[in-house]
Structures are given as C-alpha cells and as structure tokens.
Design an enzyme around this catalytic site. Structure first.
Site, PDB file in Angstrom:
ATOM      1  N   LYS A   1      56.404 -43.817  32.172  1.00 26.22           N
ATOM      2  CA  LYS A   1      55.127 -44.084  31.764  1.00 26.22           C
ATOM      3  C   LYS A   1      55.250 -44.659  30.210  1.00 26.22           C
ATOM      4  O   LYS A   1      56.184 -44.201  29.260  1.00 26.22           O
ATOM      5  CB  LYS A   1      54.329 -42.773  31.573  1.00 26.22           C
ATOM      6  CG  LYS A   1      54.171 -42.116  32.902  1.00 26.22           C
ATOM      7  CD  LYS A   1      53.515 -40.637  32.688  1.00 26.22           C
ATOM      8  CE  LYS A   1      54.332 -39.567  32.198  1.00 26.22           C
ATOM      9  NZ  LYS A   1      53.852 -38.341  32.178  1.00 26.22           N
TER      10      LYS A   1
ATOM     11  N   THR B   1      43.492 -37.427  24.404  1.00 27.09           N
ATOM     12  CA  THR B   1      44.257 -37.867  25.460  1.00 27.09           C
ATOM     13  C   THR B   1      44.985 -36.674  25.808  1.00 27.09           C
ATOM     14  O   THR B   1      46.118 -36.662  26.378  1.00 27.09           O
ATOM     15  CB  THR B   1      45.535 -38.765  24.782  1.00 27.09           C
ATOM     16  OG1 THR B   1      45.966 -38.437  23.601  1.00 27.09           O
ATOM     17  CG2 THR B   1      44.653 -40.166  24.594  1.00 27.09           C
TER      18      THR B   1
ATOM     19  N   GLY C   1      46.527 -34.053  27.676  1.00 28.83           N
ATOM     20  CA  GLY C   1      46.894 -33.430  29.297  1.00 28.83           C
ATOM     21  C   GLY C   1      46.804 -34.763  30.046  1.00 28.83           C
ATOM     22  O   GLY C   1      46.838 -34.742  31.402  1.00 28.83           O
ATOM     23  N   THR C   2      47.099 -35.984  29.566  1.00 30.50           N
ATOM     24  CA  THR C   2      47.305 -37.120  30.376  1.00 30.50           C
ATOM     25  C   THR C   2      48.375 -37.066  31.394  1.00 30.50           C
ATOM     26  O   THR C   2      48.131 -37.548  32.713  1.00 30.50           O
ATOM     27  CB  THR C   2      47.485 -38.406  29.407  1.00 30.50           C
ATOM     28  OG1 THR C   2      48.584 -38.117  28.542  1.00 30.50           O
ATOM     29  CG2 THR C   2      45.957 -38.772  28.862  1.00 30.50           C
ATOM     30  N   GLY C   3      49.731 -36.660  31.057  1.00 31.44           N
ATOM     31  CA  GLY C   3      50.759 -36.529  31.990  1.00 31.44           C
ATOM     32  C   GLY C   3      50.507 -35.564  32.960  1.00 31.44           C
ATOM     33  O   GLY C   3      50.858 -35.825  34.208  1.00 31.44           O
ATOM     34  N   CYS C   4      49.898 -34.456  32.766  1.00 31.08           N
ATOM     35  CA  CYS C   4      49.584 -33.210  33.539  1.00 31.08           C
ATOM     36  C   CYS C   4      48.598 -34.045  34.854  1.00 31.08           C
ATOM     37  O   CYS C   4      48.886 -33.697  35.849  1.00 31.08           O
ATOM     38  CB  CYS C   4      48.916 -32.006  33.073  1.00 31.08           C
ATOM     39  SG  CYS C   4      49.905 -31.358  31.566  1.00 31.08           S
TER      40      CYS C   4
END
Length: 259
Positions: free
Chosen positions: A168, A200, A202-205
């Site tokens: 990412k 932003t 929690g974007t990865g989760c």
C-alpha cells in the site's frame, strides 16, 4: 472471519472489519486477539487475550460454521502468532488475508519486537499479504522510496513464502499508488487519488477485510483488490467527522446516502 484486536472507538480492528464485511454483503465472524484502549487520539493500552481463549474462538467457529475467508490483523506476540498459525492449518483455512499490523497511527507498538521474525514466518499462510510501506520495510528489510522499491520489497516478502503481496502506497508523499505483486510475477498498479481528510482511522483494517469479503464471494484476487479499494475510497469520501483526532471512515456510506 476476522482475527484481530478490538478498537474501543469502533474505527479500526474487529469493529471496522465487521462493518466492512457487512457493507460488502457477507456475514462476518470474529476472533478477538487483544482489547485495546483507544480513541481517535491514539492507543493508550493493550491487553492481549490468552492463547487458549483465542484458539477456542477459532475452534468454535470452524467446527460450527463454514468459513469462506479469513482476515488476520493485530497479533502482538510470538506465542499468539504460533497458536493462530497452527489453528488455521488444522482447519485448512482458505483465502487468508494477512494485514501485518505493527504500529498504530499514533506510533503505539502493537506488535512486540520479539514477534517480528515469527510474523515473517506467518505470512506464508496468506493468499495475500497487505503491508503499508513502514510494515513492508520491516518485512523486506529494506528502505522503500518509490514504486520500484515497492515491487522489490514485495518480491522479498514473497521469498518469505507469501503468495501475493499488496504494497500500500498511502505513506508516500508523491502519490498513493498501491502495487500488487501476483504469485506469477505479474505487477498490477492501482493508482490512487488522495482524499482530503484527516479521518483515516482503520484504513488498513477496512481494506484487508473488504478483500477477504470479496474473496469469500468468489471474485478473483485482482478483482477483489479492485473492489475493496473502491469501497475504501468511497468510505473515505463520504466521511464522518468524529473525535478530536484521526476519526473513522463512513463504513455505512451506502446506507446513509439512501436515507
């Protein structure tokens, strides 16, 4: 099924995973690995769940309900990683998406230093691994400055045993293109448009859970990533403004805009 930590403010971790899974049209189940004390301002404490309880949660789900995909997030210790790895092998878990969570946005260490080498072994269980650039630098043991570096780091992570790697690009300053390295060597780039928002959390989760949801719906890997990225962009665009820090996305934007 999501295997991850709980976020008390609901923007990341188990809570974000289940919201994303519901929005993507699948039924989400959860295995909680840790309870965190956090809000939009940061993480202030973590209590890891005992390995027998974590193992028990996995057993309870697999021995009762069919699991079409698994998203793995926060794993804080070597012992926990080994326990979960053994359980996923025992039940022949499929479509495993590994989000190698290491440090929170507020710079709180969520993965103990002693567990990094164990995590490097664990990524071999994944159908896809989704590190951000700082996580990729640790897993690949190299500095990442541009897209060529992202590809090289992904190749190094594949050498650890990972089949497919989505690196990412959100931490880059020049652009936010994500790079997907498939197990056949194909490189797919997903150009991103940086959305002007501080919310932003929690974007990865959310992204990894959305990928897992699409894999459960039997979309191919490349299509699953494409759909997940579109959902993430929309959740950021239809933003919420909660808390004094980095707030959550609007996971339920599709329902909200139909009100």
């Amino acid at each position: 099924m999501t295997i991850a930590g709980s976020d008390s403010c609901g923007g990341a971790g188990i809570q974000a995973d289940l919201k994303a899974m519901s929005a993507m049209g699948v039924y989400g189940m959860s295995v909680i690995t840790a309870v965190t004390v956090q809000n939009t301002m940061g993480v202030f404490g973590v209590q890891e769940i005992s390995t027998d309880i974590v193992e028990g949660q996995i057993k309870a789900i697999f021995e009762d309900i069919e699991v079409d995909s698994v998203k793995v997030g926060m794993l804080s210790s070597s012992e926990l990683i080994r326990t979960i790895g053994a359980a996923l092998k025992k039940y022949n878990a499929k479509n495993i998406v590994i989000d190698p969570v290491m440090v929170s946005k507020s710079e709180y260490k969520l993965l103990k230093d002693e567990a990094i080498e164990e995590l490097k072994k664990f990524v071999s269980l994944g159908e896809i691994v989704t590190p951000n650039i700082p996580e990729g630098e640790i897993l690949a043991d190299m500095e990442i400055k541009n897209e060529d570096d992202m590809v090289e780091a992904s190749k190094r992570i594949q050498k650890l045993g990972a089949k497919n790697v989505l690196m990412k690009g959100g931490h880059r300053l020049d652009n936010c293109t994500d790079v997907l390295l498939l197990e056949n060597g194909k490189v797919v780039k997903f150009p991103g448009v940086r959305i002007d928002t501080k919310n932003t959390h929690g974007t990865g989760c959310t992204l990894s859970s959305a990928i897992a949801a699409n894999l459960a719906k039997e979309f191919g890997l490349e299509e699953s990533v494409k759909r997940a990225k579109q959902y993430l962009s929309d959740a950021l665009e239809f933003k919420l403004d909660l808390g004094a820090g980095s707030g959550p996305m609007n996971h339920a934007f599709a329902w909200n805009r139909n009100e």
